[in-house]
Design a protein around this motif. Structure first.
Motif, PDB file in Angstrom:
ATOM      1  N   PRO A 269       0.294  21.074 -12.334  1.00 44.41           N
ATOM      2  CA  PRO A 269       1.409  21.812 -11.747  1.00 44.41           C
ATOM      3  C   PRO A 269       2.223  20.925 -10.805  1.00 44.41           C
ATOM      4  N   LEU A 270       3.515  21.150 -10.806  1.00 42.10           N
ATOM      5  CA  LEU A 270       4.437  20.378  -9.976  1.00 42.10           C
ATOM      6  C   LEU A 270       4.328  20.830  -8.525  1.00 42.10           C
ATOM      7  N   ASN A 271       4.069  19.892  -7.629  1.00 45.87           N
ATOM      8  CA  ASN A 271       4.021  20.212  -6.201  1.00 45.87           C
ATOM      9  C   ASN A 271       5.437  20.470  -5.701  1.00 45.87           C
ATOM     10  N   VAL A 272       5.646  21.607  -5.054  1.00 39.26           N
ATOM     11  CA  VAL A 272       6.996  21.946  -4.616  1.00 39.26           C
ATOM     12  C   VAL A 272       7.014  22.394  -3.161  1.00 39.26           C
ATOM     13  N   LEU A 273       8.165  22.119  -2.533  1.00 33.14           N
ATOM     14  CA  LEU A 273       8.445  22.555  -1.178  1.00 33.14           C
ATOM     15  C   LEU A 273       9.733  23.366  -1.197  1.00 33.14           C
TER      16      LEU A 273
ATOM     17  N   ASN B 167       6.344  14.040  -9.441  1.00 29.61           N
ATOM     18  CA  ASN B 167       5.099  14.628  -8.936  1.00 29.61           C
ATOM     19  C   ASN B 167       5.363  15.719  -7.907  1.00 29.61           C
ATOM     20  N   TRP B 168       6.477  15.570  -7.174  1.00 27.08           N
ATOM     21  CA  TRP B 168       6.839  16.505  -6.106  1.00 27.08           C
ATOM     22  C   TRP B 168       8.328  16.805  -6.173  1.00 27.08           C
ATOM     23  N   VAL B 169       8.688  18.005  -5.730  1.00 23.77           N
ATOM     24  CA  VAL B 169      10.083  18.365  -5.491  1.00 23.77           C
ATOM     25  C   VAL B 169      10.171  18.992  -4.105  1.00 23.77           C
ATOM     26  N   HIS B 170      11.031  18.446  -3.247  1.00 22.29           N
ATOM     27  CA  HIS B 170      11.154  18.903  -1.860  1.00 22.29           C
ATOM     28  C   HIS B 170      12.279  19.897  -1.642  1.00 22.29           C
ATOM     29  N   SER B 171      13.181  20.025  -2.617  1.00 26.28           N
ATOM     30  CA  SER B 171      14.483  20.632  -2.332  1.00 26.28           C
ATOM     31  C   SER B 171      14.747  21.908  -3.128  1.00 26.28           C
TER      32      SER B 171
ATOM     33  N   GLY C 280       0.787  -1.233   0.000  1.00 28.70           N
ATOM     34  CA  GLY C 280       0.000   0.000   0.000  1.00 28.70           C
ATOM     35  C   GLY C 280       0.812   1.273   0.000  1.00 28.70           C
ATOM     36  N   GLN C 281       2.158   1.174   0.042  1.00 34.45           N
ATOM     37  CA  GLN C 281       3.004   2.365  -0.004  1.00 34.45           C
ATOM     38  C   GLN C 281       3.001   2.931  -1.423  1.00 34.45           C
ATOM     39  N   THR C 282       2.677   4.206  -1.567  1.00 30.52           N
ATOM     40  CA  THR C 282       2.601   4.796  -2.903  1.00 30.52           C
ATOM     41  C   THR C 282       3.640   5.871  -3.159  1.00 30.52           C
ATOM     42  N   SER C 283       4.192   6.500  -2.118  1.00 33.78           N
ATOM     43  CA  SER C 283       5.083   7.644  -2.288  1.00 33.78           C
ATOM     44  C   SER C 283       6.534   7.247  -2.026  1.00 33.78           C
ATOM     45  N   PHE C 284       7.402   7.581  -2.993  1.00 33.67           N
ATOM     46  CA  PHE C 284       8.805   7.197  -2.913  1.00 33.67           C
ATOM     47  C   PHE C 284       9.687   8.399  -3.214  1.00 33.67           C
ATOM     48  N   GLY C 285      10.783   8.535  -2.457  1.00 35.88           N
ATOM     49  CA  GLY C 285      11.695   9.657  -2.600  1.00 35.88           C
ATOM     50  C   GLY C 285      13.003   9.238  -3.232  1.00 35.88           C
ATOM     51  N   GLU C 286      13.471  10.020  -4.195  1.00 37.47           N
ATOM     52  CA  GLU C 286      14.708   9.736  -4.910  1.00 37.47           C
ATOM     53  C   GLU C 286      15.612  10.966  -4.936  1.00 37.47           C
TER      54      GLU C 286
ATOM     55  N   LEU D  34       3.212   5.254  -9.493  1.00 36.60           N
ATOM     56  CA  LEU D  34       3.563   5.633  -8.130  1.00 36.60           C
ATOM     57  C   LEU D  34       3.782   7.139  -8.025  1.00 36.60           C
ATOM     58  N   ASP D  35       3.820   7.622  -6.797  1.00 36.78           N
ATOM     59  CA  ASP D  35       3.952   9.048  -6.512  1.00 36.78           C
ATOM     60  C   ASP D  35       5.427   9.336  -6.230  1.00 36.78           C
ATOM     61  N   TRP D  36       6.108   9.972  -7.191  1.00 38.85           N
ATOM     62  CA  TRP D  36       7.557  10.124  -7.129  1.00 38.85           C
ATOM     63  C   TRP D  36       7.939  11.520  -6.660  1.00 38.85           C
TER      64      TRP D  36
END
Length: 232
Positions: free
Chosen positions: A118-122, A94-98, A51-57, A73-75
């Protein structure tokens, strides 16, 4: 190996659940980002089946191979961003944290494909003031967020931080509390933004992060085991 991986994954979920109970928060208010950098796609597939869908690379070329195999998957891209790597990040994640400077945000917005949301960003914050770490200084955050919020192909969702490592629980809480306060200030200043995410807390300090309001914890080692740098 697969049994150990699943046991570690379940143990992390239990830690998150217990930390939420102690913080008097709902368990579903904290998302788990499984940090899968340097790990084989078979490990990702195994916990995705749970059930894990979100992965960080962290590494673009490695991540693109994994994304090609599992685009459903949610990358999340969580590593340092070089200017010459913004295009594949904008196209495939899908997301950028950095995001740690305006130039990178502008390039990601310009290079986000028109057919994608739109790209989700932090915005990464150098919350402990370490010279060796990237990130916006807290005093520069408001101006940067205001400008990034205007970029057409980005969805500013919140903040990310990697505080200086300490082992004492109360000391761990201090920078996380500062991060929560920064997000609350941004929410007041930018009410039209979907500022709902605090990405903070890793294997050694997730409990303190959850106590101070983390909505997403990034866990690698305690799920996948020690990193294999030969694969990076």
């Amino acid at each position: 190996m697969s049994t150990e991986l699943l046991q570690r994954y379940q143990h992390v979920l239990q830690r998150i659940h217990k930390a939420c109970q102690q913080a008097e928060r709902r368990p579903e208010s904290v998302a788990l980002l499984a940090v899968s950098k340097t790990k084989p796609v078979e490990d990702i597939e195994l916990i995705a089946q749970q059930g894990q869908t979100s992965f960080g690379e962290n590494y673009v070329q490695e991540a693109l191979q994994k994304i090609a195999l599992h685009p459903e998957l949610d990358w999340h891209f969580i590593g340092p961003i070089q200017s010459n790597k913004t295009k594949p990040i904008a196209e495939h994640f899908n997301w950028v944290h950095s995001i740690d400077r305006l130039k990178i945000a502008r390039r990601l917005s310009d290079q986000r494909p028109a057919d994608k949301a739109p790209l989700n960003v932090l915005l990464e914050v150098n919350i402990s003031g370490e010279q060796s770490k990237a990130g916006f200084q807290p005093q520069d955050l408001m101006q940067a967020a205001s400008e990034i919020a205007q970029l057409p192909n980005l969805n500013l969702r919140g903040l990310m931080a990697i505080p200086q490592a300490v082992t004492d629980f109360e000391s761990q809480r201090i920078p996380f509390a500062k991060m929560r306060s920064l997000l609350e200030s941004l929410q007041k200043a930018l009410p039209d933004c979907q500022l709902d995410t605090l990405s903070m807390g890793m294997s050694g300090d997730l409990e303190a992060a959850i106590m101070e309001g983390a909505t997403m914890v990034r866990i690698g080692t305690d799920i996948f085991g020690a990193r294999d740098y030969s694969q990076s």
